[in-house]
Design an enzyme around this catalytic site. Structure first.
Site, mmCIF file in Angstrom:
data_model
loop_
_atom_site.group_PDB
_atom_site.id
_atom_site.type_symbol
_atom_site.label_atom_id
_atom_site.label_comp_id
_atom_site.label_asym_id
_atom_site.label_seq_id
_atom_site.Cartn_x
_atom_site.Cartn_y
_atom_site.Cartn_z
ATOM 1 N N ARG A 135 -11.648 -24.902 -42.281
ATOM 2 C CA ARG A 135 -10.505 -24.133 -42.833
ATOM 3 C C ARG A 135 -10.242 -22.827 -42.086
ATOM 4 N NH1 ARG A 135 -12.919 -25.864 -47.818
ATOM 5 N NH2 ARG A 135 -11.876 -27.743 -48.503
ATOM 6 N N LYS A 157 1.557 -19.665 -32.573
ATOM 7 C CA LYS A 157 2.060 -21.015 -32.868
ATOM 8 C C LYS A 157 1.100 -22.017 -32.261
ATOM 9 C CE LYS A 157 7.065 -20.599 -33.379
ATOM 10 N NZ LYS A 157 8.373 -20.952 -32.787
ATOM 11 N N GLU A 199 10.296 -19.594 -18.911
ATOM 12 C CA GLU A 199 10.066 -18.827 -20.148
ATOM 13 C C GLU A 199 10.199 -17.325 -19.885
ATOM 14 O OE1 GLU A 199 9.980 -20.362 -22.972
ATOM 15 O OE2 GLU A 199 8.687 -22.132 -22.960
ATOM 16 N N LYS A 241 7.791 -10.494 -26.385
ATOM 17 C CA LYS A 241 7.325 -11.474 -27.378
ATOM 18 C C LYS A 241 6.546 -10.771 -28.489
ATOM 19 C CE LYS A 241 5.658 -15.916 -28.457
ATOM 20 N NZ LYS A 241 5.322 -17.268 -28.096
ATOM 21 N N GLU A 251 8.664 -16.966 -38.210
ATOM 22 C CA GLU A 251 9.984 -17.479 -37.869
ATOM 23 C C GLU A 251 10.868 -17.709 -39.089
ATOM 24 O OE1 GLU A 251 10.014 -20.087 -34.397
ATOM 25 O OE2 GLU A 251 11.743 -21.097 -35.237
ATOM 26 N N ARG A 255 12.510 -14.665 -34.959
ATOM 27 C CA ARG A 255 11.651 -15.320 -33.962
ATOM 28 C C ARG A 255 12.290 -16.564 -33.352
ATOM 29 N NH1 ARG A 255 5.088 -16.426 -33.968
ATOM 30 N NH2 ARG A 255 5.094 -17.594 -32.021
ATOM 31 N N ASN A 259 13.425 -19.519 -28.986
ATOM 32 C CA ASN A 259 13.639 -20.937 -28.682
ATOM 33 C C ASN A 259 14.939 -21.179 -27.919
ATOM 34 O OD1 ASN A 259 11.316 -22.254 -29.859
ATOM 35 N ND2 ASN A 259 12.083 -21.464 -31.802
ATOM 36 N N HIS A 262 15.433 -24.390 -26.044
ATOM 37 C CA HIS A 262 14.384 -25.332 -26.453
ATOM 38 C C HIS A 262 14.920 -26.538 -27.225
ATOM 39 C CE1 HIS A 262 11.870 -22.096 -25.102
ATOM 40 N NE2 HIS A 262 10.756 -22.711 -25.444
ATOM 41 N N HIS A 266 13.588 -29.758 -25.847
ATOM 42 C CA HIS A 266 12.691 -30.666 -26.578
ATOM 43 C C HIS A 266 13.253 -32.090 -26.581
ATOM 44 C CE1 HIS A 266 10.537 -27.278 -29.047
ATOM 45 N NE2 HIS A 266 10.175 -27.308 -27.784
ATOM 46 N N HIS A 279 7.391 -28.949 -19.632
ATOM 47 C CA HIS A 279 8.037 -28.198 -20.708
ATOM 48 C C HIS A 279 8.969 -27.121 -20.132
ATOM 49 C CE1 HIS A 279 8.577 -26.178 -24.534
ATOM 50 N NE2 HIS A 279 8.176 -25.052 -23.991
HETATM 51 P P1 NAD Z 1 -0.032 -27.389 -19.384
HETATM 52 O O1 NAD Z 1 -0.932 -26.836 -20.376
HETATM 53 O O2 NAD Z 1 0.145 -28.865 -19.350
HETATM 54 O O3 NAD Z 1 -0.500 -26.893 -17.951
HETATM 55 C C1 NAD Z 1 0.214 -27.298 -16.827
HETATM 56 C C2 NAD Z 1 -0.679 -27.975 -15.770
HETATM 57 O O4 NAD Z 1 -1.363 -26.968 -15.037
HETATM 58 C C3 NAD Z 1 -1.758 -28.869 -16.339
HETATM 59 O O5 NAD Z 1 -1.938 -29.976 -15.504
HETATM 60 C C4 NAD Z 1 -2.986 -27.968 -16.305
HETATM 61 O O6 NAD Z 1 -4.192 -28.691 -16.285
HETATM 62 C C5 NAD Z 1 -2.764 -27.230 -15.023
HETATM 63 N N1 NAD Z 1 -3.407 -25.919 -14.905
HETATM 64 C C6 NAD Z 1 -3.558 -24.997 -15.873
HETATM 65 N N2 NAD Z 1 -4.056 -23.865 -15.365
HETATM 66 C C7 NAD Z 1 -4.248 -24.083 -14.050
HETATM 67 C C8 NAD Z 1 -4.711 -23.287 -12.987
HETATM 68 N N3 NAD Z 1 -5.038 -22.004 -13.148
HETATM 69 N N4 NAD Z 1 -4.804 -23.842 -11.761
HETATM 70 C C9 NAD Z 1 -4.416 -25.138 -11.561
HETATM 71 N N5 NAD Z 1 -3.935 -25.930 -12.517
HETATM 72 C C10 NAD Z 1 -3.837 -25.397 -13.747
HETATM 73 O O7 NAD Z 1 1.452 -26.783 -19.517
HETATM 74 P P2 NAD Z 1 1.973 -25.304 -19.792
HETATM 75 O O8 NAD Z 1 3.241 -25.216 -19.052
HETATM 76 O O9 NAD Z 1 0.939 -24.281 -19.578
HETATM 77 O O10 NAD Z 1 2.264 -25.331 -21.367
HETATM 78 C C11 NAD Z 1 3.233 -26.193 -21.910
HETATM 79 C C12 NAD Z 1 2.892 -26.426 -23.357
HETATM 80 O O11 NAD Z 1 2.940 -25.193 -24.058
HETATM 81 C C13 NAD Z 1 3.835 -27.368 -24.069
HETATM 82 O O12 NAD Z 1 3.111 -28.279 -24.839
HETATM 83 C C14 NAD Z 1 4.645 -26.457 -24.962
HETATM 84 O O13 NAD Z 1 5.094 -27.087 -26.119
HETATM 85 C C15 NAD Z 1 3.653 -25.373 -25.265
HETATM 86 N N6 NAD Z 1 4.261 -24.092 -25.640
HETATM 87 C C16 NAD Z 1 3.815 -23.490 -26.766
HETATM 88 C C17 NAD Z 1 4.314 -22.261 -27.141
HETATM 89 C C18 NAD Z 1 3.750 -21.559 -28.339
HETATM 90 O O14 NAD Z 1 4.318 -20.540 -28.753
HETATM 91 N N7 NAD Z 1 2.663 -22.026 -28.889
HETATM 92 C C19 NAD Z 1 5.298 -21.641 -26.346
HETATM 93 C C20 NAD Z 1 5.727 -22.284 -25.202
HETATM 94 C C21 NAD Z 1 5.193 -23.509 -24.849
HETATM 95 N N1 GLY Z 2 7.771 -20.071 -27.978
HETATM 96 C C1 GLY Z 2 8.498 -19.732 -29.143
HETATM 97 C C2 GLY Z 2 7.727 -18.936 -30.143
HETATM 98 O O1 GLY Z 2 6.589 -18.603 -29.921
HETATM 99 O O2 GLY Z 2 8.231 -18.643 -31.175
#
Ligand code: NAD
Ligand code: GLY
Length: 377
Positions: A135, A157, A199, A241, A251, A255, A259, A262, A266, A279
């Site tokens: 939890r 998030k 982003e 942010k 949100e 907030r 997006n 997005h 998406h 993404h």
């Molecule tokens: P990812 O986590 O898939 O990383 C991208 C690629 O880079 C992967 O293959 C990873 O293994 C590789 N990688 C990571 N660090 C590395 C490094 N230092 N050197 C070499 N390779 C490396 O993708 P991302 O773009 O980081 O994140 C996208 C995800 O984040 C999506 O799922 C999206 O929905 C989510 N997201 C969440 C929020 C939030 O607020 N929580 C906001 C934006 C995006």
């Molecule tokens: N990436 C959108 C949020 O964090 O709200």
């Protein structure tokens, strides 16, 4: 005597900064700098406990897990690691369960701290695991992609994808600390740097036109990963942010502007199959579509649409949408109705206007379909 590289790194390390997410007694710092992973002081604020669990993936763990483990060993009696498969297509229940398997296998108690070492996929899944294991246990974000450093690691998030919709299962759950070690970006492929730039660009039209101008002037340096340019971009993105999340953590209103792009993005990710478009690529293209929609709703002029499109293109991102089906606009609309911002099946879009401000709007399907037809191949 120090080598140039050592002196350069020392200079960059000295330039480290902290941005604070202000959420009362759940406030936490985002540390931004070069070489933070190995500096003992980086981890000084962490809660004590017997166990630490580093969650990473098969690409990032071989690069950085050993260094993180070494940094954590003086603070935790047991430092465990779980290595997940890499990729957006693995951001689902079965992969999440690997984290719970590892935590239970090592008899991790409720004082265990989870460390998300990787990009947004690892960060979102680790955060969700931390929110639900016993939890709720503490967690720390150690983002290693540009996208994760400027967006996903900040603001709490967390979650996973469902085959029918992106990030549809998850929780708001804040980390104790975010550590953006800019040196880890040195191993990031160029395509992932571009994804992160999407982003960063996003923050301009929705919140800070001066920052948009700065990005336009420095886009070459950012693509080339100039350390000073990246430091400024990560810091300013985190500041914006942090301000938004501080106003509206869950949100209920403001907030949602984060997006921008997005809703279309998406739909591209789900429609193409998770992992096909990155993404950030989907968000980049989605911002072009959202800018056209804003123009058609009379909120901005075509000059800003062209400006944003040009910048997104210069960042190395696609600006033409993919065709998802023969009845393309219908398919986009169907996918977008599963968006978290939709209400009673009606899609709500983040639109820009006036420049530097964003708002949520409904739009007639016919107008959205026109935008899709105009923006897709
Ligand atoms: P990812 O986590 O898939 O990383 C991208 C690629 O880079 C992967 O293959 C990873 O293994 C590789 N990688 C990571 N660090 C590395 C490094 N230092 N050197 C070499 N390779 C490396 O993708 P991302 O773009 O980081 O994140 C996208 C995800 O984040 C999506 O799922 C999206 O929905 C989510 N997201 C969440 C929020 C939030 O607020 N929580 C906001 C934006 C995006
Ligand atoms: N990436 C959108 C949020 O964090 O709200």
């Amino acid at each position: 005597m120090q080598s140039f590289a050592q002196a350069y790194s020392a200079g960059l390390a000295a330039a480290s900064t902290t941005v604070t997410i202000d959420l009362g007694d759940r406030s936490y710092p985002i540390l931004i700098g070069h070489g933070l992973l190995d500096q003992g002081t980086t981890w000084d604020s962490l809660r004590p406990g017997a166990h630490a669990m580093v969650v990473s993936n098969e690409t990032v763990a071989p690069l950085y897990a050993e260094r993180l483990q070494a940094a954590l060993r003086p603070r935790y009696a047991k430092v465990h690691t779980v290595v997940l498969p890499d990729g957006e297509e693995h951001k689902h229940w079965a992969t999440l369960n690997l984290i719970f398997d590892a935590l239970l296998h090592h008899q991790c108690d409720r004082k265990t701290t989870l460390f998300a070492l990787g990009g947004g996929v690892v960060g979102d899944m680790t955060g969700f695991a931390a929110a639900s294991y016993m939890r709720g246990v503490p967690f720390v974000q150690v983002p290693t992609t540009l996208l994760a450093q400027v967006d996903s690691s900040v603001g709490g998030k967390t979650g996973i994808n469902h085959p029918l919709g992106k990030n549809m299962v998850g929780a708001f759950y804040q980390p104790d600390l975010v550590v953006c070690d800019l040196a880890t970006l040195g191993t990031l492929p160029a395509r992932e740097v571009s994804a992160g730039l999407a982003e960063i660009i996003k923050y301009g039209p929705i919140a800070d036109m001066a920052f948009l101008e700065w990005i336009e002037s420095n886009i070459g340096a950012l693509v080339d990963q100039d350390p000073a340019a990246l430091t400024h971009a990560v810091r300013r993105s985190c500041e914006i942010k942090a301000w938004v999340v501080g106003q509206d953590e869950r949100e209920s209103g403001l907030r949602a502007v984060l997006n921008f792009g997005h809703t279309f993005g998406h739909a591209i990710e789900a429609g193409m199959g998770y992992g096909e478009w990155l993404h950030g690529e989907a968000v980049g293209c989605g911002m072009v579509m959202a800018a056209h929609l804003s123009q058609r709703l009379g909120l901005i002029d075509e000059v800003l649409v062209a400006r944003l499109t040009r910048l997104i293109e210069r960042a190395g991102l696609p600006v033409r949408g993919p065709r998802l089906a023969a009845r393309n606009a219908e398919r986009y609309l169907e996918l977008m109705r599963v968006d978290k911002k939709a209400e009673a099946g009606e899609i709500r879009f983040v639109v820009v206007g006036p420049p530097g401000q964003a708002a949520m709007r409904h739009a007639p399907d016919s107008v959205v379909a026109d935008v899709i037809d105009h923006c897709c191949d």
